[in-house]
Design an enzyme around this catalytic site. Structure first.
Site: not given
Length: 401
Positions: A12, A101, A189, A249, A387
């Site tokens: 990742n 990813r 996601h 964010r 993940e």
């Protein structure tokens, strides 16, 4: 000769770091067990570091990466450190696949894919849709390709899980010629939600095929409505900045605010990007931190305001997603805040009593897994996401096709 263990690597890659996990393939060639995980951090600085821990969390390496100063977008100079370490392990590890990813798969990619030169070029063209993520994801793929060109690499997309949504759920109210250029709601996601959907039947039984809302609450935050284990609606859209307020964010904001910043306050496009991605969210509202733990521990009014806004917006989105599903049977909290911030979970559940949620305070403080009462019409769960394991499974499957 020592027996060779096949392993799948998962990467990742970010702007200044590469997180990785290593999964060993068992004798059947099917099941995957975590062997190591870690990170190369500080890429682009004068002192990048490489550390790794075993499956029990014990550090097995923590070292400076001397002489490896590189630009933030060029990961090739530091990846050999990790690969050399793997090659030097005494238990004889053989990398059979590498999973990555990749944030944006656009309209072209609705499933993981083995990367070749053509696909890499297609993914590069999607970089404007995820300028803060995609280039670094692809930099790691290129670097591995140069170092170990014979090892299959598999791109796993954060957007792919949401391609099951109805066309109307993906549409913005813009002229059709703009929608045709790829401006639509993609959602993100997806790897986290895919993992939750895969384990949910073993946890909640038949309810997993019903109306489920999963809340991925971490530094990045989103929520997803699922029916039959498939995405129906989600809070993120064209980019990973829409929806809930996040660590840094902004989440959803009136487009007129952006126009005002540009035309009246004289901010540049780069200034606005920095504002929305790096200086807003929990950090911006509190002026203290993007870390929920620090905000919950603070007595400052600004910290309370940030938490209040976060909980309020989750409640609003929960109502919206329940409407998209025609009701709700199961609510799942996951990711860093979702898994560890009991006060946030409690407040979300209490504000959603109108949906039929009845919180078990003791179970919530204990971390679950079930945190609703036995007679709650909506069952509520805390389920850790994974993940990396999802990516490893895809990489192993695709590499063998």
């Amino acid at each position: 000769m020592p027996e060779v263990t096949d392993v799948v690597l998962v990467f990742n890659a970010g702007s200044s770091s590469i997180k990785f996990s290593m999964f060993a393939v068992d004798a059947s060639g099917q099941d995957l067990g975590l062997r190591f995980h870690g990170e190369i951090e500080g890429i682009g600085s004068s002192d990048p570091r490489f550390f790794a821990a075993d499956a029990d969390g014990r550090r097995v390496v923590d070292q400076h990466v001397a002489g490896r100063r590189v630009d933030g977008g060029d990961h090739e100079a530091v990846l050999p450190v990790l690969l050399e370490w793997i090659a030097g392990r005494t238990d004889q590890l053989r990398v059979v696949a590498v999973g990555h990813r990749v944030v944006h798969g656009g309209e072209q990619f609705a499933a993981p894919v083995v990367v070749d030169a053509v696909i890499l070029d297609q993914l590069q063209k999607l970089s404007p849709l995820a300028p803060l993520h995609q280039p670094h994801n692809l930099a790691a793929i290129r670097a591995i390709g140069r170092i170990q060109p014979d090892v299959p690499q598999v791109a796993c997309f954060d957007t792919a899980f949401h391609r099951t949504q109805a066309p109307v759920a993906q549409l913005y109210a813009l002229p059709r010629e703009l929608s045709a250029t790829g401006i639509k709601r993609y959602g993100f996601h997806g790897l986290s939600y895919e993992y939750i959907a895969s384990v949910l039947p073993g946890i909640v039984g038949d309810a997993a095929s019903g109306r489920v809302v999963a809340a991925h609450l971490g530094n990045g935050c989103s929520m997803c409505a699922m029916r039959g284990g498939k995405s129906v609606a989600t809070t993120m859209g064209f980019t990973a900045v829409e929806g809930l307020p996040m660590g840094t964010r902004s989440g959803s904001i009136d487009p007129g605010v952006i126009l005002y910043l540009l035309t009246e306050l004289g901010m540049s496009v780069d200034d606005v990007i920095d504002l929305l991605y790096h200086r807003s969210g929990l950090l911006g509202v509190s002026g203290i931190s993007n870390d929920m733990r620090k905000l919950l521990a603070s007595s400052a009014r600004e910290a309370a305001d940030a938490v209040d806004l976060f909980v309020y917006r989750i409640g609003r989105e929960l109502g919206s997603l329940a409407a998209a599903l025609g009701g709700i049977d199961v609510l799942v909290f996951t990711a860093g805040i979702g898994e560890h911030a009991a006060p946030v979970r409690a407040r979300v559940c209490e504000s959603a009593a109108w949906l039929g949620i009845r919180l078990d305070p003791a179970a919530n403080l204990g971390g679950g897994p079930r945190i609703s009462t036995g007679d709650s019409p909506v069952s509520v769960w805390v389920i850790p996401t994974n993940e990396e394991l999802m990516i490893a499974r895809h990489a192993l499957t695709c590499a063998r096709i």
